[in-house]
Design a protein around this motif. Structure first.
Motif, PDB file in Angstrom:
ATOM      1  N   MET C 298       0.827  -1.193   0.000  1.00  0.00           N
ATOM      2  CA  MET C 298       0.000   0.000   0.000  1.00  0.00           C
ATOM      3  C   MET C 298       0.868   1.251   0.000  1.00  0.00           C
ATOM      4  O   MET C 298       0.541   2.239   0.645  1.00  0.00           O
ATOM      5  CB  MET C 298      -0.984  -0.009   1.174  1.00  0.00           C
ATOM      6  CG  MET C 298      -0.438  -0.463   2.494  1.00  0.00           C
ATOM      7  SD  MET C 298      -1.750  -0.612   3.727  1.00  0.00           S
ATOM      8  CE  MET C 298      -1.949   1.073   4.226  1.00  0.00           C
ATOM      9  N   TYR C 299       1.972   1.185  -0.707  1.00  0.00           N
ATOM     10  CA  TYR C 299       2.923   2.284  -0.686  1.00  0.00           C
ATOM     11  C   TYR C 299       2.315   3.552  -1.260  1.00  0.00           C
ATOM     12  O   TYR C 299       2.678   4.656  -0.853  1.00  0.00           O
ATOM     13  CB  TYR C 299       4.193   1.904  -1.447  1.00  0.00           C
ATOM     14  CG  TYR C 299       5.355   2.773  -1.102  1.00  0.00           C
ATOM     15  CD1 TYR C 299       5.920   3.625  -2.030  1.00  0.00           C
ATOM     16  CD2 TYR C 299       5.882   2.770   0.185  1.00  0.00           C
ATOM     17  CE1 TYR C 299       6.987   4.428  -1.707  1.00  0.00           C
ATOM     18  CE2 TYR C 299       6.940   3.574   0.521  1.00  0.00           C
ATOM     19  CZ  TYR C 299       7.492   4.402  -0.421  1.00  0.00           C
ATOM     20  OH  TYR C 299       8.546   5.201  -0.085  1.00  0.00           O
ATOM     21  N   SER C 305       1.626  10.734   2.460  1.00  0.00           N
ATOM     22  CA  SER C 305       1.576  11.196   3.839  1.00  0.00           C
ATOM     23  C   SER C 305       3.006  11.300   4.368  1.00  0.00           C
ATOM     24  O   SER C 305       3.550  10.334   4.905  1.00  0.00           O
ATOM     25  CB  SER C 305       0.746  10.201   4.644  1.00  0.00           C
ATOM     26  OG  SER C 305       1.075  10.237   5.977  1.00  0.00           O
ATOM     27  N   PRO C 306       3.635  12.451   4.223  1.00  0.00           N
ATOM     28  CA  PRO C 306       5.051  12.584   4.586  1.00  0.00           C
ATOM     29  C   PRO C 306       5.332  12.274   6.049  1.00  0.00           C
ATOM     30  O   PRO C 306       6.391  11.729   6.376  1.00  0.00           O
ATOM     31  CB  PRO C 306       5.370  14.049   4.280  1.00  0.00           C
ATOM     32  CG  PRO C 306       4.302  14.508   3.374  1.00  0.00           C
ATOM     33  CD  PRO C 306       3.094  13.705   3.690  1.00  0.00           C
ATOM     34  N   GLY C 355      11.603   6.674   0.777  1.00  0.00           N
ATOM     35  CA  GLY C 355      11.188   6.725  -0.617  1.00  0.00           C
ATOM     36  C   GLY C 355      11.932   5.752  -1.505  1.00  0.00           C
ATOM     37  O   GLY C 355      11.811   5.799  -2.724  1.00  0.00           O
ATOM     38  N   GLY C 356      12.699   4.838  -0.902  1.00  0.00           N
ATOM     39  CA  GLY C 356      13.425   3.863  -1.713  1.00  0.00           C
ATOM     40  C   GLY C 356      12.654   2.574  -1.830  1.00  0.00           C
ATOM     41  O   GLY C 356      13.019   1.561  -1.232  1.00  0.00           O
ATOM     42  N   TYR C 357      11.592   2.592  -2.572  1.00  0.00           N
ATOM     43  CA  TYR C 357      10.713   1.423  -2.695  1.00  0.00           C
ATOM     44  C   TYR C 357      11.479   0.238  -3.271  1.00  0.00           C
ATOM     45  O   TYR C 357      11.419  -0.879  -2.755  1.00  0.00           O
ATOM     46  CB  TYR C 357       9.538   1.824  -3.589  1.00  0.00           C
ATOM     47  CG  TYR C 357       8.566   0.734  -3.919  1.00  0.00           C
ATOM     48  CD1 TYR C 357       8.548   0.176  -5.194  1.00  0.00           C
ATOM     49  CD2 TYR C 357       7.642   0.299  -2.997  1.00  0.00           C
ATOM     50  CE1 TYR C 357       7.641  -0.805  -5.523  1.00  0.00           C
ATOM     51  CE2 TYR C 357       6.737  -0.680  -3.314  1.00  0.00           C
ATOM     52  CZ  TYR C 357       6.737  -1.229  -4.580  1.00  0.00           C
ATOM     53  OH  TYR C 357       5.839  -2.201  -4.899  1.00  0.00           O
ATOM     54  N   VAL C 358      12.239   0.485  -4.330  1.00  0.00           N
ATOM     55  CA  VAL C 358      13.002  -0.604  -4.948  1.00  0.00           C
ATOM     56  C   VAL C 358      14.054  -1.117  -3.980  1.00  0.00           C
ATOM     57  O   VAL C 358      14.284  -2.321  -3.864  1.00  0.00           O
ATOM     58  CB  VAL C 358      13.652  -0.139  -6.257  1.00  0.00           C
ATOM     59  CG1 VAL C 358      14.512  -1.241  -6.837  1.00  0.00           C
ATOM     60  CG2 VAL C 358      12.595   0.275  -7.251  1.00  0.00           C
ATOM     61  N   ALA C 359      14.721  -0.179  -3.285  1.00  0.00           N
ATOM     62  CA  ALA C 359      15.771  -0.592  -2.345  1.00  0.00           C
ATOM     63  C   ALA C 359      15.204  -1.495  -1.271  1.00  0.00           C
ATOM     64  O   ALA C 359      15.801  -2.524  -0.924  1.00  0.00           O
ATOM     65  CB  ALA C 359      16.403   0.651  -1.719  1.00  0.00           C
ATOM     66  N   ALA C 360      14.032  -1.118  -0.725  1.00  0.00           N
ATOM     67  CA  ALA C 360      13.439  -1.943   0.334  1.00  0.00           C
ATOM     68  C   ALA C 360      13.092  -3.322  -0.183  1.00  0.00           C
ATOM     69  O   ALA C 360      13.371  -4.336   0.462  1.00  0.00           O
ATOM     70  CB  ALA C 360      12.191  -1.247   0.877  1.00  0.00           C
ATOM     71  N   ASP C 543       5.481  10.662  -4.115  1.00  0.00           N
ATOM     72  CA  ASP C 543       6.095  10.780  -2.789  1.00  0.00           C
ATOM     73  C   ASP C 543       6.701  12.174  -2.633  1.00  0.00           C
ATOM     74  O   ASP C 543       6.971  12.862  -3.611  1.00  0.00           O
ATOM     75  CB  ASP C 543       7.108   9.661  -2.520  1.00  0.00           C
ATOM     76  CG  ASP C 543       8.451   9.859  -3.205  1.00  0.00           C
ATOM     77  OD1 ASP C 543       9.116   8.856  -3.444  1.00  0.00           O
ATOM     78  OD2 ASP C 543       8.835  11.017  -3.507  1.00  0.00           O
ATOM     79  N   PRO C 544       6.852  12.614  -1.365  1.00  0.00           N
ATOM     80  CA  PRO C 544       7.233  14.020  -1.162  1.00  0.00           C
ATOM     81  C   PRO C 544       8.720  14.288  -1.283  1.00  0.00           C
ATOM     82  O   PRO C 544       9.193  15.329  -0.846  1.00  0.00           O
ATOM     83  CB  PRO C 544       6.756  14.270   0.278  1.00  0.00           C
ATOM     84  CG  PRO C 544       6.852  12.945   0.924  1.00  0.00           C
ATOM     85  CD  PRO C 544       6.577  11.915  -0.119  1.00  0.00           C
TER      86      PRO C 544
END
Lengths: 100, 126, 683
Positions: C298-299, C305-306, C355-360, C543-544
């Motif tokens: 649910m990213y 929402s910062p 904000g590192g969706y790929v990294a996570a 993302d912010p």
């Protein structure tokens, strides 16, 4: 002729005297006598209205009522006998085992 | 000679209180009956024999063929027979209720006229 | 071909079937299956793996799948069209990746269990394999869930299976207590999650992660609400932005509990009481990943929402350092690995918050492999040492257990983040994103970066302390001198995972892409496909964060990599110097009272017990008093009214006939009066 209201009033008076006896008497035999009074009050009514309607049915029915009263007294005396045997009293206020 | 102290006295007390219900009932009935309006009573025809009429009514006798004036009524012959049965049952019931129980069975209704009680009360003499 | 997606429910149902088979065996009490239920379990997970790979192939071809399988409740809510509660399946790049990971690790753990449980002569095996089967089914159900409520339900099921499996040896005192603790602590977080799920339904009217243009999923609805195109119901008088943050933090409660982040991390080290394959499957690779996976799923909602992102990043970074410091003083093999797990999931949370969706996601992938590998390796060592886990009783095992040693070494190098093993690439990318997004005016992220960076040498240190104490030096006890040998069913999974831990980094060599421009960031491209609302570039748009570099992008990449690699090597070198000697000593004693603090886990366990006793217990007592007094009291009062009135009214039955006659007469009189007045013939 005497208006029927007074016959009704007489019958009501006799009935209520019988009811009074029913409510205040403690002796079982006097209890039965009061019941007889109530039955006879009903008979007065029957005869009075037999005259009012000019029909003899009321009086005939009254005869049957009297016969029934006699039968009822016979059984009632028998019951009082059994009551005496169980409680050694014919005081109706003493036979209170069927209570809460 | 009368014993003034032993004449029957009217017992007044708290036990007469339920009688007020009877008085109230009489009051209600009296009010209703005295306010009721009836028409003229029909009365019986002149010269009719009421006792005979009762008899004819009781046994369903056909009153058309009788010569004298008869007051009309309903037939009660079935009721007559039923009452006969009821009276019979009543006498049988009374006898049954009066029977005593003896050891091992039901005893008779004949009593001893109070001899045993008198003996118990007087302590056996006489 | 869309036909393969119709088999998607089978991925979940196959392990469930093996659960039923093993359960039936367990309940029957007879020895029906030769290996106690292992064969159905292995067959089922292998089948699920094949199906998952097929799904992944289909998704690679550009297809995705989002279907509602079963609507189990539908109702109308005032003010909206209606609410439907459904079970559905969502197959897209993220879920297929997770499916492959989960089924692969589950299969390897099942095979390993043959060696760990069956060959070791454990009893009650059908119960064990039933638990594993149910767990696999629940986890796979969670992965493919297409709405938040279904995800919650499987989240809870997974927690239940964790409880059942941790407490497998329930006749000993430790495991049942650990199982209860795990269940209660995660349940505490899940309470907030449940409130969050209800809040999502109430706010958006739907809990679907993704939908169609006409009926979008709730992350897109959140975006639209903030842009003014959609009116969401907000509560507590808050505006949309603030309310979405509240909802995000509520769901985060469950995530923190399940992924063992501070402060709900206390259950994970105790969960090591369970059998080691269970630890490998549940508490390393899959169940604790559920929290991180949920945030990734649910990213789109969190990205708008910062504040929530900042909280995630801070909690993650702090936990990474916090758990790492506790790992350096532990004596038991699995305890070190447990704290390492907490720490690594902290990194993933840091990445998501930054904000590192790929990294996570990348770290999720690599961590699953190398942590499962480390746990299975530990299991092999534990088997060899006859269940003695104390590292100070080990030593010199590397010559006697070469397969275990080399695979464990590969896993450790990956964990420590040494080039070119998998962990290096993923950890490096996390730190990179937190640095660049932090430099662009986000001090919280910079703080997280510092925490993460400090945790790198700590991680390397405790990892290699563990390796050197266990495998190097001279054997310190009899069991270490002549360890029990292990069979192929232990060595096989270790070898497979060892290879994966080494090469999995090739999936997303982002620095190489920056350096040479070659498109080798395969994972990035993989996650950029599928539903347009769930792609990486969509998240990057909403993302912010923006990026700022030290110099150019290239220099930032190289500088970051160099710093983290340098720190990792420093940690390794320190551990080597201290522990890679024939007879190492407990150098951590030199920390003095700090060591006690670390060994007692900063007294977090005692603190939570204190909270339970001082805060929760009085509240529970008050609630109980209310329940007994007011609720029960009301019911008892009603019945006592009935009893009391009954006991009073029955006194009318005096038994005296004259009284009854009086009542009859009075009643007759009253009736006559009433009827007379109403009928008009009286008065």
């Amino acid at each position: 002729m005497v208006p029927p209201q007074y016959y009704l009033l007489l019958a009501a008076a006799v009935f209520c005297i019988g009811v009074f006896g029913l409510l205040t008497r403690r002796n079982a035999l006097l209890f039965l006598m009061s019941v007889e009074l109530m039955l006879n009050a009903a008979n007065i009514n029957l005869v009075a209205f037999s005259y009012y309607w000019g029909n003899v049915t009321g009086q005939t029915f009254g005869l049957f009522t009297m016969a029934l009263a006699a039968a009822e007294v016979a059984i009632g005396i028998g019951i009082i006998l059994v009551l005496y045997r169980n409680f050694n009293e014919i005081d109706v206020t003493e036979a209170t085992t069927m209570r809460w | 000679m009368s014993d003034a102290g032993s004449r029957p006295r009217l017992k007044l007390g708290g036990h007469l209180l339920p009688g007020l219900a009877a008085v109230a009932l009489f009051a209600v009935l009296a009010i209703v009956f005295l306010q009721a309006s009836f028409g003229e009573p029909a009365g019986f025809p002149e010269g009719a024999s009421i006792t005979a009429s009762i008899g004819y009514a009781m046994f369903n006798v056909d009153t058309e063929v009788i010569s004298e004036t008869v007051v009309s009524g309903e037939g009660f012959v079935v009721a007559f027979v039923l009452i006969a049965i009821v009276l019979d049952v009543a006498i049988d019931g009374a006898v049954f209720l009066a029977k005593r129980e003896e050891d091992g069975g039901i005893g008779g209704v004949l009593t001893d006229g109070g001899r045993e009680l008198r003996d118990t009360l007087r302590g056996g003499d006489d | 071909m869309a036909g393969i997606f119709d088999f998607a429910p089978a991925i979940v149902l196959l392990p469930f079937l093996s659960f039923l088979i093993a359960l039936g065996t367990a309940l029957s009490g007879r020895d029906l299956l030769p290996k106690g239920g292992a064969i159905p379990g292995i067959a089922a997970t292998a089948g699920s793996l094949v199906l998952s790979i097929a799904m992944a192939a289909a998704v690679a071809g550009g297809e995705v799948y989002d279907e509602t399988i079963y609507a189990w409740a539908a109702g109308s809510v005032p003010g909206s069209e209606g609410l439907e509660l459904t079970f559905g399946v969502l197959i897209d790049p993220l879920s297929t990746m997770m499916l492959v990971i989960v089924t692969l690790v589950a299969l390897l753990v099942h095979v390993f269990s043959l060696g760990y449980m069956n060959d070791d002569g454990e009893t009650g095996l059908p119960r064990y394999y039933a638990g594993l089967g149910l767990f696999t089914a629940s986890m796979l159900g969670f992965v493919v869930a297409d709405n938040l409520l279904m995800a919650f339900m499987f989240f809870e099921l997974v927690g239940l299976c964790s409880y059942l499996l941790i407490g497998f040896h329930f006749r000993e005192p430790g495991p049942p207590s650990a199982a209860k603790k795990a269940f209660l602590v995660t349940r505490f977080g899940d309470y907030f999650f449940l409130v969050g799920v209800v809040a999502v339904f109430a706010t958006f009217g739907t809990a679907q992660f993704v939908g169609t243009e006409a009926a979008p999923g709730f992350p897109v609805l959140a975006e639209q609400a903030l842009a003014g195109e959609f009116t969401a119901n907000t509560f507590l008088g808050l505006g949309p932005q603030a309310w979405f943050t509240v909802v995000g933090l509520l769901v985060l409660g469950g995530v923190i509990g399940k992924s063992a982040q501070f402060p709900l991390h206390t259950w994970l080290p105790d969960a090591m009481e369970g059998p080691t394959p269970v630890s490998a499957l549940i508490h390393a690779a899959t169940m604790v990943a559920a929290g991180v996976y949920l945030v990734a799923r649910m990213y789109g909602f969190y990205a708008v929402s910062p504040t929530a992102l900042g909280v995630i990043a801070l909690v993650g970074g702090f936990t990474a350092l916090f758990a790492g410091t506790m790992g350096i003083v532990k004596r038991e093999l699995k305890q070190v690995l447990a704290y390492s797990t907490i720490s690594q999931y902290g990194y993933m949370m840091l990445a998501l918050g930054a904000g590192g969706y790929v990294a996570a996601t990348f770290h999720l992938l690599t961590h699953a492999f190398f942590k499962a590998l480390l746990f299975l390796g530990a299991g092999s060592v534990i088997l060899a040492m006859h269940h003695n886990e104390n590292m100070w009783d080990m030593g010199g095992l590397k010559d006697k257990m070469p397969v275990t040693y080399y695979s464990f070494l590969a896993g450790s190098l990956a964990l420590a983040g040494i080039f070119p093993f998998a962990g290096f690439w993923s950890k490096d990318e996390i730190l990179y994103y937190s640095l660049t997004h932090g430099l662009a005016g986000q001090p919280l992220l910079l703080l997280g970066y510092v925490f993460g960076l400090l945790a790198v040498p700590v991680t390397a240190f405790y990892t290699f302390r563990m390796v050197f104490l266990t495998f190097h030096g001279d054997a310190r006890t009899e069991e270490a001198e002549s360890p029990e040998s292990v069979r192929w069913n232990v060595k096989g999974p270790l070898a497979v995972l060892g290879v994966l831990a080494t090469v999995a980094g090739a999936v997303n060599l982002a620095p190489v892409r920056v350096l040479t421009g070659a498109h080798v960031d395969f994972l990035h491209a993989w996650l950029d496909g599928g539903f347009s609302d769930l792609t990486v570039h969509h998240y990057a748009e909403i993302d912010p964060y923006s990026s700022a570099y030290i110099g150019t992008e290239l220099t930032t990449v190289l500088l970051g990599a160099a710093v983290s690699l340098g720190l990792a090597l420093t940690g390794l070198a320190l551990a080597y110097k201290l522990y890679a000697v024939p007879t190492p000593v407990e150098h951590t004693d030199k920390l003095g009272s700090v060591k006690d603090l670390l060994y007692d886990n900063y007294y977090q366990d005692e603190y939570q017990v204190y909270l339970a006793n001082r805060v929760v217990l009085p509240v529970a007592r008050a609630a109980d008093t209310f329940d007994q007094g007011v609720v029960d009291g009301a019911v008892n009062a009603v019945s006592s009214v009935s009893l009391f009135s009954g006991s009073r009214i029955r006194r009318i039955q005096t038994g005296v006939v004259s009284n009854y006659a009086a009542l009859v007469t009075l009643g007759l009189t009253a009736l006559l009066v009433v009827f007379g007045v109403l009928g008009g013939w009286l008065l």
